[in-house]
Design a protein around this motif. Structure first.
Motif, short mmCIF file in Angstrom:
data_model
loop_
_atom_site.label_atom_id
_atom_site.label_comp_id
_atom_site.label_asym_id
_atom_site.label_seq_id
_atom_site.Cartn_x
_atom_site.Cartn_y
_atom_site.Cartn_z
N ASN A 115 0.83 -1.21 0.00
CA ASN A 115 0.00 0.00 0.00
C ASN A 115 0.86 1.26 0.00
O ASN A 115 0.53 2.25 -0.66
CB ASN A 115 -0.94 0.01 1.21
N THR A 116 1.95 1.23 0.75
CA THR A 116 2.86 2.37 0.78
C THR A 116 3.51 2.57 -0.58
O THR A 116 3.64 3.70 -1.06
CB THR A 116 3.95 2.18 1.85
N ALA A 117 3.92 1.48 -1.21
CA ALA A 117 4.54 1.56 -2.53
C ALA A 117 3.57 2.15 -3.55
O ALA A 117 3.94 3.00 -4.37
CB ALA A 117 5.01 0.18 -2.98
N GLU A 118 2.31 1.72 -3.49
CA GLU A 118 1.32 2.25 -4.43
C GLU A 118 1.09 3.74 -4.19
O GLU A 118 0.94 4.51 -5.15
CB GLU A 118 0.01 1.48 -4.31
N SER A 119 1.04 4.15 -2.93
CA SER A 119 0.88 5.57 -2.62
C SER A 119 2.07 6.38 -3.11
O SER A 119 1.91 7.50 -3.62
CB SER A 119 0.73 5.76 -1.10
N LEU A 120 3.26 5.81 -2.98
CA LEU A 120 4.46 6.50 -3.45
C LEU A 120 4.41 6.71 -4.95
O LEU A 120 4.66 7.82 -5.45
CB LEU A 120 5.71 5.70 -3.07
N PHE A 121 4.08 5.68 -5.71
CA PHE A 121 4.07 5.81 -7.16
C PHE A 121 2.90 6.66 -7.65
O PHE A 121 3.00 7.29 -8.71
CB PHE A 121 4.08 4.43 -7.83
N LYS A 122 1.82 6.71 -6.89
CA LYS A 122 0.75 7.65 -7.22
C LYS A 122 1.27 9.07 -7.08
O LYS A 122 0.99 9.94 -7.93
CB LYS A 122 -0.44 7.42 -6.30
N ALA A 123 2.03 9.35 -6.03
CA ALA A 123 2.61 10.67 -5.84
C ALA A 123 3.62 10.98 -6.94
O ALA A 123 3.67 12.10 -7.45
CB ALA A 123 3.28 10.76 -4.47
N PRO A 139 15.09 8.02 -10.77
CA PRO A 139 15.71 6.82 -10.18
C PRO A 139 14.69 5.82 -9.67
O PRO A 139 14.93 4.59 -9.71
CB PRO A 139 16.56 7.39 -9.03
N TRP A 140 13.55 6.29 -9.25
CA TRP A 140 12.52 5.40 -8.68
C TRP A 140 11.74 4.71 -9.79
O TRP A 140 11.32 3.56 -9.62
CB TRP A 140 11.60 6.21 -7.77
N ILE A 141 11.54 5.39 -10.91
CA ILE A 141 10.90 4.74 -12.05
C ILE A 141 11.80 3.64 -12.59
O ILE A 141 11.34 2.55 -12.95
CB ILE A 141 10.59 5.77 -13.15
N CYS A 142 13.10 3.91 -12.64
CA CYS A 142 14.06 2.88 -13.09
C CYS A 142 14.06 1.68 -12.15
O CYS A 142 14.10 0.52 -12.60
CB CYS A 142 15.46 3.48 -13.17
N ALA A 143 14.02 1.95 -10.85
CA ALA A 143 14.05 0.85 -9.88
C ALA A 143 12.76 0.06 -9.89
O ALA A 143 12.77 -1.15 -9.61
CB ALA A 143 14.29 1.42 -8.48
N ALA A 144 11.65 0.70 -10.26
CA ALA A 144 10.35 0.03 -10.22
C ALA A 144 10.30 -1.18 -11.13
O ALA A 144 9.70 -2.21 -10.79
CB ALA A 144 9.24 1.01 -10.60
N VAL A 145 10.94 -1.08 -12.30
CA VAL A 145 10.86 -2.17 -13.27
C VAL A 145 11.82 -3.31 -12.93
O VAL A 145 11.77 -4.36 -13.56
CB VAL A 145 11.16 -1.65 -14.70
N PRO A 149 7.08 -8.52 -8.19
CA PRO A 149 6.67 -8.05 -9.51
C PRO A 149 7.00 -6.58 -9.70
O PRO A 149 7.29 -5.88 -8.73
CB PRO A 149 5.15 -8.27 -9.49
N VAL A 150 6.91 -6.14 -10.95
CA VAL A 150 7.23 -4.75 -11.24
C VAL A 150 6.22 -3.83 -10.56
O VAL A 150 5.07 -4.23 -10.32
CB VAL A 150 7.26 -4.48 -12.76
N LEU A 151 6.66 -2.64 -10.26
CA LEU A 151 5.81 -1.65 -9.62
C LEU A 151 5.54 -0.50 -10.58
O LEU A 151 6.33 -0.23 -11.47
CB LEU A 151 6.49 -1.12 -8.35
N PRO A 152 4.42 0.22 -10.39
CA PRO A 152 3.33 -0.06 -9.45
C PRO A 152 2.39 -1.11 -10.02
O PRO A 152 2.42 -1.42 -11.21
CB PRO A 152 2.65 1.29 -9.32
N ALA A 153 1.52 -1.62 -9.15
CA ALA A 153 0.56 -2.63 -9.57
C ALA A 153 -0.72 -2.02 -10.12
O ALA A 153 -1.39 -2.61 -10.96
CB ALA A 153 0.22 -3.56 -8.40
N VAL A 192 4.20 -4.04 -19.99
CA VAL A 192 3.54 -4.84 -21.03
C VAL A 192 3.89 -6.32 -20.84
O VAL A 192 3.02 -7.19 -20.92
CB VAL A 192 3.97 -4.36 -22.43
N HIS A 193 5.15 -6.59 -20.57
CA HIS A 193 5.58 -7.98 -20.33
C HIS A 193 4.88 -8.55 -19.10
O HIS A 193 4.43 -9.70 -19.10
CB HIS A 193 7.10 -8.02 -20.14
N ASN A 194 4.78 -7.75 -18.05
CA ASN A 194 4.14 -8.20 -16.82
C ASN A 194 2.67 -8.52 -17.05
O ASN A 194 2.14 -9.53 -16.58
CB ASN A 194 4.28 -7.13 -15.73
N ALA A 195 1.98 -7.64 -17.81
CA ALA A 195 0.57 -7.87 -18.10
C ALA A 195 0.37 -9.11 -18.95
O ALA A 195 -0.58 -9.87 -18.76
CB ALA A 195 -0.01 -6.64 -18.81
N THR A 196 1.29 -9.33 -19.89
CA THR A 196 1.20 -10.53 -20.74
C THR A 196 1.35 -11.80 -19.93
O THR A 196 0.62 -12.78 -20.12
CB THR A 196 2.30 -10.48 -21.83
#
Length: 217
Positions: A115-123, A139-145, A149-153, A192-196
């Motif tokens: 939940n914290t991770a999702e709130s962070l990426f929403k921000a 840097p956080w977008i790079c780390a997310a992938v 699983p990849v973030l955000p969900a 896209v890979h994650n969704a597939t």
């Protein structure tokens, strides 16, 4: 003679006040959030049409929140640190926390509650969409992938980040335009890979029927 010296002293005092005022104005300008964004157009902190839900105030409460966040960081309680700042809804405090921890974002993300991770990426998506502090988000977008699983969900947050990065690639006049384009491509490809993978049907292994002891061959 005394009157002349008095006039000179008054001029010196006036010049000193002017210099101090100019310094204060320069300091305020340097610390303006607009200078840290890729564009100040429609800046949400300056009355834009799409206001960022985070505040920019730095009152007495801000100092207490930051001190609490730093304490949690020292003992590697990353979730508590980010939850404290995210709950405060203060964009500048969040940017400060991102800068303090951007050297090890994957370690931080792995220590966040979902939940914290999702709130962070929403921000972060709000910051990218509003073109504020874009450099701090990269840097956080790079780390997310790189997470599994990849973030955000949240698919809406993924779309917001992808669309925001795409707009920045087109409109960016800075030297980070190519960097943003590479990050945008990597982010989209990972999701896209994650969704597939999630849409692929799971193989079910059927157990062979039990052989009765009375079966004759």
């Amino acid at each position: 003679g005394g009157r002349g010296r008095g006039n000179n002293m008054d001029k010196n005092n006036a010049n000193g006040r002017d210099s101090k005022n100019n310094y204060m104005r320069s300091r305020d300008l340097i610390s303006s959030p607009a200078l840290h964004s890729s564009s100040s157009h429609n800046h949400p902190l300056h009355g834009g049409n799409n206001p960022n839900p985070f505040n920019s105030g730095r009152g007495a409460a801000g100092g207490g929140i930051w001190n609490s966040a730093v304490f949690h960081l020292r003992v590697r309680e990353y979730d508590n640190a980010f939850r404290r700042v995210l709950d405060a809804r203060d964009e500048l405090l969040l940017v400060r926390l991102l800068g303090r921890t951007q050297a090890f974002p994957e370690q931080v993300l792995s220590g966040l509650h979902p939940n914290t991770a999702e709130s962070l990426f929403k921000a972060l998506s709000d910051m990218i969409g509003g073109r504020t502090f874009v450099r701090n988000t990269l840097p956080w977008i790079c780390a997310a992938v790189k997470m599994s699983p990849v973030l955000p969900a949240n698919i809406e947050t993924v779309k917001a980040i992808s669309n925001g990065l795409a707009v920045l690639c087109k409109d960016s006049t800075t030297n980070i335009g190519h960097q943003i384009a590479g990050i945008a491509a990597m982010f989209s490809k990972a999701h896209v890979h994650n969704a597939t993978m999630e849409q692929q049907p799971q193989l079910v292994q059927n157990n062979p029927p039990a052989i009765s002891s009375n079966t004759r061959y």
